[in-house]
Design a protein around this motif. Structure first.
Motif: not given
Length: 307
Positions: A262-283
């Motif tokens: 179920p974890i693999d199915r939920a993560l399939r095709g996910a791209s969490l990096g692009g969804e991280l808030p700008a503040g986290a990427r800047a930090a």
């Protein structure tokens, strides 16, 4: 003591206590009170567990039903307060709401059953269940739980759906008080894989029966000493209390694959990096700001991820 009184006492001690043979909560309250009164309390222990029993039933689809039963006496007011309630946590996404039944039998042989209306339900605190958990708990105070009374409680939890590939369950054996008799039974369809292993110093093979297309395993232990506190930082193989591990999976690999699917199915095709808030990427991009970036990412995850 007169010879007649001695004979009566010996007869009581020689017979099987009524709570051992009768179905849960069905033994005559007067007989329970008399049999308990004939047993000397354990020296130095404020609680005397007369019976600790777990019954596990597995259906043809692989759903588990687990019923835990305790029969015990308390000998001090503090012990009566600490053991004078019943509670059970559960996971609503895969388990039905626990069924709690209980009664308190006074020294006079009068039974005081638990009123179902007294059972409360609440969210399990984050400190106990972990941050963001959806686990819940049912609990109730027991009526007339005075020192010397016999308390019997039964808690049953049923799976809503079977787990793909099989299940692994652990059954703890023993209590934080001396146990006179501990029993575990496991019942499953005869053709279903069923494996078990004793851990934490537990020993003994079960009695096995086949009847009506069902396989029944039964263990007995006792008396058992009170289960002590586990020393911190011990390796897992030394830190576990006595317990049975049960599985109806075809193999450990099949169980692990079913848990990860179920974890693999939920993560399939996910791209969490692009969804991280700008503040986290800047930090994360600034030298020396790893802690700030980790906290920002954690805050983002806590706001979105639920169990």
């Amino acid at each position: 003591m007169t010879s007649i009184a001695s004979a009566v006492l010996l007869a009581l001690l020689a017979t099987t206590p009524p709570w051992e043979d009768a179905p849960p909560l069905s033994a005559d309250p007067g007989a329970v009170a008399r049999a308990a009164a004939a047993i000397e309390p354990p020296e130095g222990a404020p609680v005397d567990v007369l019976l600790a029993e777990t019954a596990v039933a597995i259906d043809a689809q692989g759903r588990f039903t687990v019923s835990d039963r305790l029969v015990y006496r308390t000998w001090t007011r503090d012990a009566a307060r600490r053991w004078g309630s019943v509670a059970r946590a559960w996971a609503p996404w895969r388990e039905a709401r626990p069924e709690i039944r209980a009664r308190v039998i006074g020294r006079d042989g009068v039974a005081h059953p638990l009123d179902p209306a007294r059972i409360a339900e609440a969210k399990l605190s984050d400190a106990v269940a972990g941050l963001g958990s959806e686990r819940r708990v049912v609990e109730a105070a027991l009526p007339e739980a005075e020192p010397g009374a016999v308390i019997e409680q039964v808690i049953t939890v049923r799976d809503l759906e079977p787990r793909e590939g099989g299940e692994v369950r652990r059954v703890d054996v023993g209590e934080p008080a001396p146990v006179r008799l501990a029993r575990v039974t496991v019942e499953a369809p005869a053709g279903r894989p069923l494996r078990w292993a004793a851990r934490g110093g537990l020993a003994g093979a079960p009695e096995e029966q086949l009847a009506g297309g069902r396989r029944l395993l039964a263990w007995r232990w006792g008396p058992l000493p009170a289960r002590g506190a586990i020393e911190p930082l011990l390796p897992p193989e030394d830190a576990s209390p006595p317990h049975l591990e049960l599985s109806d999976g075809t193999s450990w690999g099949a169980v692990a694959s079913a848990l990860s699917a179920p974890i693999d199915r939920a993560l399939r095709g996910a791209s969490l990096g692009g969804e991280l808030p700008a503040g986290a990427r800047a930090a994360a991009a600034r030298p020396g700001a790893r802690g700030e970036a980790a906290q920002a990412i954690l805050d983002w995850a806590r706001a979105r991820v639920r169990y």
